[in-house]
Enzyme design. Sequence first.
Site, PDB file in Angstrom:
ATOM      1  N   THR A  24       0.848  -1.200   0.000  1.00 21.86           N
ATOM      2  CA  THR A  24       0.000   0.000   0.000  1.00 21.86           C
ATOM      3  C   THR A  24       0.879   1.245   0.000  1.00 21.86           C
ATOM      4  O   THR A  24       2.036   1.205   0.425  1.00 21.86           O
ATOM      5  CB  THR A  24      -0.917  -0.027   1.239  1.00 21.86           C
ATOM      6  OG1 THR A  24      -1.721  -1.189   1.155  1.00 21.86           O
ATOM      7  CG2 THR A  24      -1.835   1.176   1.327  1.00 21.86           C
ATOM      8  N   ASP A  51      -8.578  -9.695   1.981  1.00 25.16           N
ATOM      9  CA  ASP A  51      -8.949  -8.784   3.081  1.00 25.16           C
ATOM     10  C   ASP A  51     -10.329  -9.129   3.651  1.00 25.16           C
ATOM     11  O   ASP A  51     -10.727  -8.554   4.664  1.00 25.16           O
ATOM     12  CB  ASP A  51      -8.946  -7.325   2.607  1.00 25.16           C
ATOM     13  CG  ASP A  51      -7.613  -6.646   2.856  1.00 25.16           C
ATOM     14  OD1 ASP A  51      -6.675  -7.328   3.301  1.00 25.16           O
ATOM     15  OD2 ASP A  51      -7.500  -5.437   2.603  1.00 25.16           O
ATOM     16  N   SER A  91     -11.314  -2.487   4.759  1.00 21.88           N
ATOM     17  CA  SER A  91      -9.949  -1.972   4.603  1.00 21.88           C
ATOM     18  C   SER A  91      -9.525  -1.232   5.860  1.00 21.88           C
ATOM     19  O   SER A  91     -10.366  -0.750   6.618  1.00 21.88           O
ATOM     20  CB  SER A  91      -9.915  -1.008   3.411  1.00 21.88           C
ATOM     21  OG  SER A  91      -8.677  -0.344   3.344  1.00 21.88           O
ATOM     22  N   SER A  92      -8.224  -1.137   6.065  1.00 24.03           N
ATOM     23  CA  SER A  92      -7.707  -0.282   7.143  1.00 24.03           C
ATOM     24  C   SER A  92      -7.272   1.075   6.608  1.00 24.03           C
ATOM     25  O   SER A  92      -6.870   1.944   7.377  1.00 24.03           O
ATOM     26  CB  SER A  92      -6.504  -0.955   7.806  1.00 24.03           C
ATOM     27  OG  SER A  92      -6.893  -2.157   8.386  1.00 24.03           O
ATOM     28  N   GLY A 132      -1.300  -1.888   6.612  1.00 28.71           N
ATOM     29  CA  GLY A 132      -2.287  -2.909   6.947  1.00 28.71           C
ATOM     30  C   GLY A 132      -3.112  -2.507   8.154  1.00 28.71           C
ATOM     31  O   GLY A 132      -3.500  -1.344   8.297  1.00 28.71           O
TER      32      GLY A 132
END
Length: 586
Positions: free
Chosen positions: A404, A444, A468-469, A490
């Site tokens: 990410t 996820d 999602s985070s 994450g």
Amino acid sequence: MRYFLSFISALFYTLPLPLLAQINWNAPESIDAKRSRISTASGQAVVVTANPLASDAALKTLEKGGNAMDAVISAQTVLAVVEPQSSGLGGGSFLLYWDQAKQSLYALDGRETASAQVKENMWRTSNGTAVPWLQATKSLSAIGVPGTTALLWEGHQQFGSLPWEANFQSSIHLAKEGFIPSPRFLRSISLANRLGIDHSPSFKSLYLPNGSLPKQKIPFRNQKLASTLSRLAKGGANEFYRGKVANELIENLQLQQNRHITVNTITNEDLASYKVQWRTPICRKYKSWKICSFPPPSGGGVAVLQALGIFELLSNKNGTQANTNRWHLLSESLRYADADRSHWIGDPIDWPVPLKGLLEDDYIEQRANTIQPQTTKFRPLPGKPKGSELLDLASQPRTAGGGTTHLVVVDVEGNLASYTSSVETVFGSRYLSGGMVLNNQLTDFSFLSTNSGKPIANRIKPKKRPMSSMSPVIVFSGDRPVLAVGSPGGWLIPHYITNALIGALDLQLSPKEIVAKKLLSVEPNYTVLEKSSAWLKGNIHQELESLGHQIKYSSFSSGLAIIKKHNGKWHGAADPRREGKAVGLQ
Ligand code: GLU
């Protein structure tokens, strides 16, 4: 997505144990501990991204008269070339965008979406246990319908000022002519190799030709990506979802599918029906500021707002003069927020997330009141927010990730972008199409859809988006934006961001000081402190231990990108734990 050992052991997940021993998923990329220089910039317009070439491309776009949206497109398309381990057109993204002329904040959800073909039990083995995470990341079933291109396209239609194709010039040039591979790029290829690449001949031939890493000083080219980018520059999102790029992607997946006939993956229909969701940003007051972030399917935004809300109430009660007390309260606030997000958050398309209840003052106060001056050592339980009365759900294990990136831009007009983009794990599924990395974002989802007979909010369903985070943030003072921040990492993303916000707002630190500060994270029963003591003075761990905390130490591969307004000027800094660069325009 991989599940932390401590949590999993209490649950029912099968894990790649030998790998767990080798890879620290708080810092999967093994950061360069010796890197101490922090990239900063200031001006009327500022860009911070995780890679110097992407920051330079975005700056060039601003110099040509482009605005923050154009700069996001330039940076993201370059990141797809130079930081493919973390994001790209085969992934998904969240954009929080402040439109200065309209004085409005928008949240564009370009998260990957499950194919209409997915099966609710796809991460379950025939004996009822979960498929090992590592195996799942390499499965065609892990690939969600990518949303990044659609997000960039819609964002551009709504906010962009330069022609769409102008924002592709730098990325096409870099993919075609090559760039000097950065140390982090090379380390990420090695990490992908450890995670497994045998399933992807295209990955091997591009990133590990003849089994060796790309040469350090020789330009690295990705000709297939150059032609995909050229097609997208000409044909826009239609080309990606309905044109040649789409057809090539489906053909590539079908070729793989012939080798794994039982596996379902995305289809032309899935691509053609992909839609960006325009969501309502979530905001809460924190002291004299308004903090805004991303709503579900992000659980990170809710966690940041809850943690700050709890922290504020506890600080008022206890005073935060002593450093220890501050870190104690932060740790407790994060642990309580985490308990809620692993229980209540999922794509609202499936369950009605009790979002209002989770952010209400009364509820935050109730949560704060259960926290003891000394940590209880008990794993905090999720609360019962208003709106959850009819929901009888089970919690899911926490997740971590490594693929990410986050970038922030403010332009001279005052438009602001806080943008997080992901392919999930390092180089996503490692499958490529048209030179693009394809995500593994469907890992996820919770691997099992129920626990003790109760459904899990983040269970797999066709056309659903995984929780999602990712939690891009923009902060306002009155009606004016004064700060933007975000990070990869994450499950730990909202932890990093809450640390940064407390640094920026309570401690009045500059972006440079914020990214240089040691981070605090949590696990259900632990407070996790960042290892290297070079950055933070004081010995807070002993004091935290005396308050009953069980302490663990870890490295963290955060990638904070932050801009903050001070004395009428914007100041930005990039996290030294990655290779980012801040650039400014006077
Ligand atoms: N896929 C993760 C998420 O959306 C992010 C992974 C990472 O930060 O590397 O929460």
